[in-house]
Design a protein around this motif. Structure first.
Motif, mmCIF file in Angstrom:
data_model
loop_
_atom_site.group_PDB
_atom_site.id
_atom_site.type_symbol
_atom_site.label_atom_id
_atom_site.label_comp_id
_atom_site.label_asym_id
_atom_site.label_seq_id
_atom_site.Cartn_x
_atom_site.Cartn_y
_atom_site.Cartn_z
ATOM 1 N N ASN A 196 0.818 -1.217 0.000
ATOM 2 C CA ASN A 196 0.000 0.000 0.000
ATOM 3 C C ASN A 196 0.851 1.267 0.000
ATOM 4 O OD1 ASN A 196 -2.862 -0.483 -0.166
ATOM 5 N ND2 ASN A 196 -2.625 -1.643 1.726
ATOM 6 N N GLU A 197 1.963 1.244 0.716
ATOM 7 C CA GLU A 197 2.838 2.413 0.726
ATOM 8 C C GLU A 197 3.381 2.689 -0.671
ATOM 9 O OE1 GLU A 197 2.777 0.007 2.913
ATOM 10 O OE2 GLU A 197 2.947 0.819 4.930
ATOM 11 N N ARG A 198 3.757 1.624 -1.376
ATOM 12 C CA ARG A 198 4.254 1.794 -2.741
ATOM 13 C C ARG A 198 3.153 2.293 -3.659
ATOM 14 N NH1 ARG A 198 6.092 -3.316 -4.641
ATOM 15 N NH2 ARG A 198 5.078 -4.271 -2.888
ATOM 16 N N LEU A 199 1.940 1.768 -3.486
ATOM 17 C CA LEU A 199 0.831 2.231 -4.316
ATOM 18 C C LEU A 199 0.479 3.680 -4.016
ATOM 19 C CD1 LEU A 199 -1.500 -0.900 -4.342
ATOM 20 C CD2 LEU A 199 -0.048 -0.048 -6.188
ATOM 21 N N ASN A 200 0.566 4.073 -2.774
ATOM 22 C CA ASN A 200 0.288 5.469 -2.419
ATOM 23 C C ASN A 200 1.314 6.422 -3.015
ATOM 24 O OD1 ASN A 200 -2.027 4.883 -0.951
ATOM 25 N ND2 ASN A 200 -0.899 4.615 0.960
ATOM 26 N N THR A 225 1.427 4.870 -11.642
ATOM 27 C CA THR A 225 1.213 3.901 -12.723
ATOM 28 C C THR A 225 1.614 2.506 -12.263
ATOM 29 O OG1 THR A 225 1.760 5.623 -14.332
ATOM 30 C CG2 THR A 225 1.744 3.348 -15.131
ATOM 31 N N VAL A 226 0.800 1.516 -12.642
ATOM 32 C CA VAL A 226 1.099 0.113 -12.375
ATOM 33 C C VAL A 226 0.938 -0.660 -13.675
ATOM 34 C CG1 VAL A 226 0.275 -1.993 -11.225
ATOM 35 C CG2 VAL A 226 0.411 0.149 -9.947
ATOM 36 N N PHE A 227 1.914 -1.481 -13.990
ATOM 37 C CA PHE A 227 1.811 -2.423 -15.107
ATOM 38 C C PHE A 227 1.588 -3.794 -14.487
ATOM 39 C CE2 PHE A 227 4.200 1.109 -16.748
ATOM 40 C CZ PHE A 227 3.704 1.263 -18.034
ATOM 41 N N PHE A 228 0.398 -4.336 -14.665
ATOM 42 C CA PHE A 228 0.054 -5.628 -14.080
ATOM 43 C C PHE A 228 0.184 -6.695 -15.158
ATOM 44 C CE2 PHE A 228 -3.410 -8.490 -12.236
ATOM 45 C CZ PHE A 228 -2.528 -9.118 -11.382
ATOM 46 N N LEU A 229 1.285 -7.425 -15.133
ATOM 47 C CA LEU A 229 1.557 -8.459 -16.130
ATOM 48 C C LEU A 229 0.980 -9.774 -15.627
ATOM 49 C CD1 LEU A 229 5.223 -7.505 -17.003
ATOM 50 C CD2 LEU A 229 3.094 -6.737 -18.088
ATOM 51 N N ASP A 230 -0.082 -10.197 -16.235
ATOM 52 C CA ASP A 230 -0.847 -11.351 -15.767
ATOM 53 C C ASP A 230 -0.515 -12.576 -16.621
ATOM 54 O OD1 ASP A 230 -2.635 -12.839 -14.326
ATOM 55 O OD2 ASP A 230 -4.414 -11.978 -15.272
ATOM 56 N N TYR A 231 0.685 -13.122 -16.425
ATOM 57 C CA TYR A 231 1.128 -14.285 -17.182
ATOM 58 C C TYR A 231 0.368 -15.538 -16.737
ATOM 59 C CZ TYR A 231 5.145 -11.552 -18.732
ATOM 60 O OH TYR A 231 5.950 -10.601 -19.292
ATOM 61 N N SER A 232 0.256 -16.490 -17.635
ATOM 62 C CA SER A 232 -0.398 -17.755 -17.284
ATOM 63 C C SER A 232 0.477 -18.528 -16.300
ATOM 64 C CB SER A 232 -0.633 -18.605 -18.535
ATOM 65 O OG SER A 232 0.597 -19.132 -18.998
ATOM 66 N N VAL A 233 -0.145 -19.439 -15.582
ATOM 67 C CA VAL A 233 0.577 -20.290 -14.642
ATOM 68 C C VAL A 233 1.660 -21.075 -15.375
ATOM 69 C CG1 VAL A 233 0.367 -22.288 -13.096
ATOM 70 C CG2 VAL A 233 -1.325 -20.450 -13.009
ATOM 71 N N ASP A 234 1.313 -21.634 -16.532
ATOM 72 C CA ASP A 234 2.286 -22.419 -17.298
ATOM 73 C C ASP A 234 3.493 -21.588 -17.706
ATOM 74 O OD1 ASP A 234 0.822 -24.756 -17.078
ATOM 75 O OD2 ASP A 234 -0.187 -24.485 -19.004
ATOM 76 N N LEU A 287 -5.820 -2.614 -6.011
ATOM 77 C CA LEU A 287 -5.659 -1.638 -7.095
ATOM 78 C C LEU A 287 -6.936 -0.819 -7.288
ATOM 79 C CD1 LEU A 287 -3.615 -3.696 -9.706
ATOM 80 C CD2 LEU A 287 -2.819 -1.740 -8.340
ATOM 81 N N LYS A 288 -8.092 -1.453 -7.131
ATOM 82 C CA LYS A 288 -9.364 -0.725 -7.252
ATOM 83 C C LYS A 288 -9.521 0.314 -6.149
ATOM 84 C CE LYS A 288 -11.955 -4.153 -9.827
ATOM 85 N NZ LYS A 288 -13.043 -5.122 -9.829
ATOM 86 N N THR A 324 -3.021 4.840 -12.677
ATOM 87 C CA THR A 324 -3.292 4.285 -14.004
ATOM 88 C C THR A 324 -2.765 2.847 -14.019
ATOM 89 O OG1 THR A 324 -3.049 6.451 -15.015
ATOM 90 C CG2 THR A 324 -2.854 4.526 -16.474
ATOM 91 N N VAL A 325 -3.642 1.898 -14.325
ATOM 92 C CA VAL A 325 -3.263 0.490 -14.351
ATOM 93 C C VAL A 325 -3.306 -0.013 -15.786
ATOM 94 C CG1 VAL A 325 -3.809 -1.852 -13.553
ATOM 95 C CG2 VAL A 325 -4.191 0.115 -12.024
#
Length: 94
Positions: A18-22, A26-35, A82-83, A89-90
């Motif tokens: 939370n401190e980092r988000l505050n 901008t956040v880049f959320f890289l949602d790679y597959s488990v595989d 994040l919400k 900006t995400v």
């Protein structure tokens, strides 16, 4: 985080998330597959990494399980948090 501009990688949601988000805009959320994530870990076995003082030689069952369960346990918490930061900006990737 005190500098005018900075980049951190990794979620590290247990450490000052939370401190980092505050402090960021901008956040880049890289949602790679488990595989993809499991494959990446396996490809790094036996290789020296500048960010680790040891060399992974074999499967770390706890870490692999963490990856397998990430989308069910960690991801929903990250998305919720994040919400709670509408000023950020995400960018969702992958």
């Amino acid at each position: 985080m005190q500098a005018d501009a900075w980049i951190m990688d990794g979620n590290y949601s247990d450490s000052l998330f939370n401190e980092r988000l505050n402090a960021c805009n901008t956040v880049f959320f890289l949602d790679y597959s488990v595989d993809t994530c499991l494959s990446g870990v396996r490809q790094r076995w036996g290789k020296k990494r500048p960010d680790m003082p040891w060399i992974e030689e074999q499967e770390d069952k706890e870490f692999m399980n963490y990856i397998r369960l990430f989308s069910k346990i960690q991801k929903p918490n990250i998305v919720r948090i994040l919400k709670d930061h509408p000023n950020i900006t995400v960018y969702n990737g992958i």
